[in-house]
Design a protein around this motif. Structure first.
Motif, PDB file in Angstrom:
ATOM      1  N   ARG A   1       0.833  -1.202   0.000  1.00  0.00           N
ATOM      2  CA  ARG A   1       0.000   0.000   0.000  1.00  0.00           C
ATOM      3  C   ARG A   1       0.867   1.251   0.000  1.00  0.00           C
ATOM      4  O   ARG A   1       1.959   1.255   0.579  1.00  0.00           O
ATOM      5  N   THR A   2       0.384   2.315  -0.634  1.00  0.00           N
ATOM      6  CA  THR A   2       1.079   3.593  -0.573  1.00  0.00           C
ATOM      7  C   THR A   2       0.852   4.177   0.814  1.00  0.00           C
ATOM      8  O   THR A   2      -0.280   4.338   1.257  1.00  0.00           O
ATOM      9  N   MET A   3       1.961   4.459   1.502  1.00  0.00           N
ATOM     10  CA  MET A   3       1.948   5.008   2.852  1.00  0.00           C
ATOM     11  C   MET A   3       2.429   6.447   2.805  1.00  0.00           C
ATOM     12  O   MET A   3       3.420   6.744   2.138  1.00  0.00           O
ATOM     13  N   VAL A   4       1.716   7.306   3.525  1.00  0.00           N
ATOM     14  CA  VAL A   4       2.121   8.696   3.687  1.00  0.00           C
ATOM     15  C   VAL A   4       2.353   8.904   5.181  1.00  0.00           C
ATOM     16  O   VAL A   4       1.483   8.567   5.987  1.00  0.00           O
ATOM     17  N   TYR A   5       3.513   9.433   5.530  1.00  0.00           N
ATOM     18  CA  TYR A   5       3.902   9.571   6.929  1.00  0.00           C
ATOM     19  C   TYR A   5       3.840  11.040   7.339  1.00  0.00           C
ATOM     20  O   TYR A   5       4.533  11.873   6.739  1.00  0.00           O
ATOM     21  N   ILE A   6       3.037  11.330   8.366  1.00  0.00           N
ATOM     22  CA  ILE A   6       2.825  12.692   8.826  1.00  0.00           C
ATOM     23  C   ILE A   6       3.259  12.796  10.291  1.00  0.00           C
ATOM     24  O   ILE A   6       2.689  12.125  11.161  1.00  0.00           O
ATOM     25  N   ALA A   7       4.252  13.624  10.578  1.00  0.00           N
ATOM     26  CA  ALA A   7       4.636  13.888  11.963  1.00  0.00           C
ATOM     27  C   ALA A   7       3.569  14.797  12.564  1.00  0.00           C
ATOM     28  O   ALA A   7       3.163  15.788  11.948  1.00  0.00           O
ATOM     29  N   CYS A   8       3.098  14.423  13.760  1.00  0.00           N
ATOM     30  CA  CYS A   8       2.036  15.169  14.426  1.00  0.00           C
ATOM     31  C   CYS A   8       2.408  15.462  15.865  1.00  0.00           C
ATOM     32  O   CYS A   8       3.189  14.734  16.477  1.00  0.00           O
ATOM     33  N   ARG A   9       1.812  16.522  16.401  1.00  0.00           N
ATOM     34  CA  ARG A   9       2.006  16.902  17.795  1.00  0.00           C
ATOM     35  C   ARG A   9       0.663  16.830  18.506  1.00  0.00           C
ATOM     36  O   ARG A   9      -0.357  17.279  17.977  1.00  0.00           O
ATOM     37  N   VAL A  10       0.657  16.290  19.724  1.00  0.00           N
ATOM     38  CA  VAL A  10      -0.567  16.183  20.514  1.00  0.00           C
ATOM     39  C   VAL A  10      -0.989  17.575  20.988  1.00  0.00           C
ATOM     40  O   VAL A  10      -0.172  18.328  21.520  1.00  0.00           O
ATOM     41  N   THR A  11      -2.272  17.888  20.799  1.00  0.00           N
ATOM     42  CA  THR A  11      -2.808  19.141  21.318  1.00  0.00           C
ATOM     43  C   THR A  11      -3.833  18.899  22.427  1.00  0.00           C
ATOM     44  O   THR A  11      -4.082  19.791  23.232  1.00  0.00           O
ATOM     45  N   ASP A  12      -4.408  17.678  22.474  1.00  0.00           N
ATOM     46  CA  ASP A  12      -5.387  17.387  23.515  1.00  0.00           C
ATOM     47  C   ASP A  12      -5.636  15.883  23.601  1.00  0.00           C
ATOM     48  O   ASP A  12      -5.556  15.182  22.599  1.00  0.00           O
ATOM     49  N   GLY A  13      -5.947  15.438  24.811  1.00  0.00           N
ATOM     50  CA  GLY A  13      -6.370  14.057  25.006  1.00  0.00           C
ATOM     51  C   GLY A  13      -5.313  13.173  25.625  1.00  0.00           C
ATOM     52  O   GLY A  13      -4.167  13.581  25.824  1.00  0.00           O
ATOM     53  N   THR A  14      -5.733  11.963  25.957  1.00  0.00           N
ATOM     54  CA  THR A  14      -4.876  10.920  26.500  1.00  0.00           C
ATOM     55  C   THR A  14      -5.026   9.693  25.611  1.00  0.00           C
ATOM     56  O   THR A  14      -6.153   9.273  25.318  1.00  0.00           O
ATOM     57  N   ALA A  15      -3.903   9.135  25.187  1.00  0.00           N
ATOM     58  CA  ALA A  15      -3.937   7.987  24.273  1.00  0.00           C
ATOM     59  C   ALA A  15      -4.580   6.788  24.963  1.00  0.00           C
ATOM     60  O   ALA A  15      -4.200   6.422  26.074  1.00  0.00           O
TER      61      ALA A  15
END
Length: 137
Positions: free
Chosen positions: A82-96
């Motif tokens: 599958r074509t994968m796109v990787y996006i770096a993200c920063r948490v702004t709210d919530g608990t995993a």
């Protein structure tokens, strides 16, 4: 914006989320090839950008609100095709936590050693470089 792969199958957007020197991984209930532990990810829906898909999938799967900070690249995944796109993200709210309990068994914030234990094969180069610069030993 990557919406569809060349074979007209939707691309997969993956959120690479590092916080306090640890990266967030999810363990799927059903393996995808060799993959069990992976980044929060899912299909890019028609009309949706890859960054919007990474943000949406993260909220739907693990209950985190994130903000995209960098597009790390894309490739055809060697295990899934599958074509994968990787996006770096920063948490702004919530608990995993496991929100999508139909698909996920667990979530874990991983340091470098735990990451290697869960994912013993190399990551896509730009993702590995991003993690190498941010993970604690």
């Amino acid at each position: 914006m990557t919406q569809q792969a060349a074979n007209d199958v939707a691309s997969i957007a993956a959120a690479i989320i590092v916080e306090d020197g640890r990266v967030l991984l999810v363990r799927r209930k059903v393996k995808e090839g060799q993959l069990s532990w992976q980044f929060p990810a899912g299909e890019v829906e028609p009309g949706e950008s890859d960054t919007d898909a990474a943000v949406r999938e993260t909220l739907e799967e693990v209950g985190l609100t994130v903000r995209p900070v960098e597009r790390l690249g894309e490739r055809v995944h060697p295990s899934t095709g599958r074509t994968m796109v990787y996006i770096a993200c920063r948490v702004t709210d919530g608990t995993a936590r496991v929100v999508d309990d139909d698909e996920l068994a667990e979530v874990e914030w991983c340091d470098r050693a735990t990451l290697v234990d869960h994912v013993p094969y190399p990551f896509y180069g730009p993702v590995q470089e991003y993690l190498d610069a941010r993970l604690v030993v």
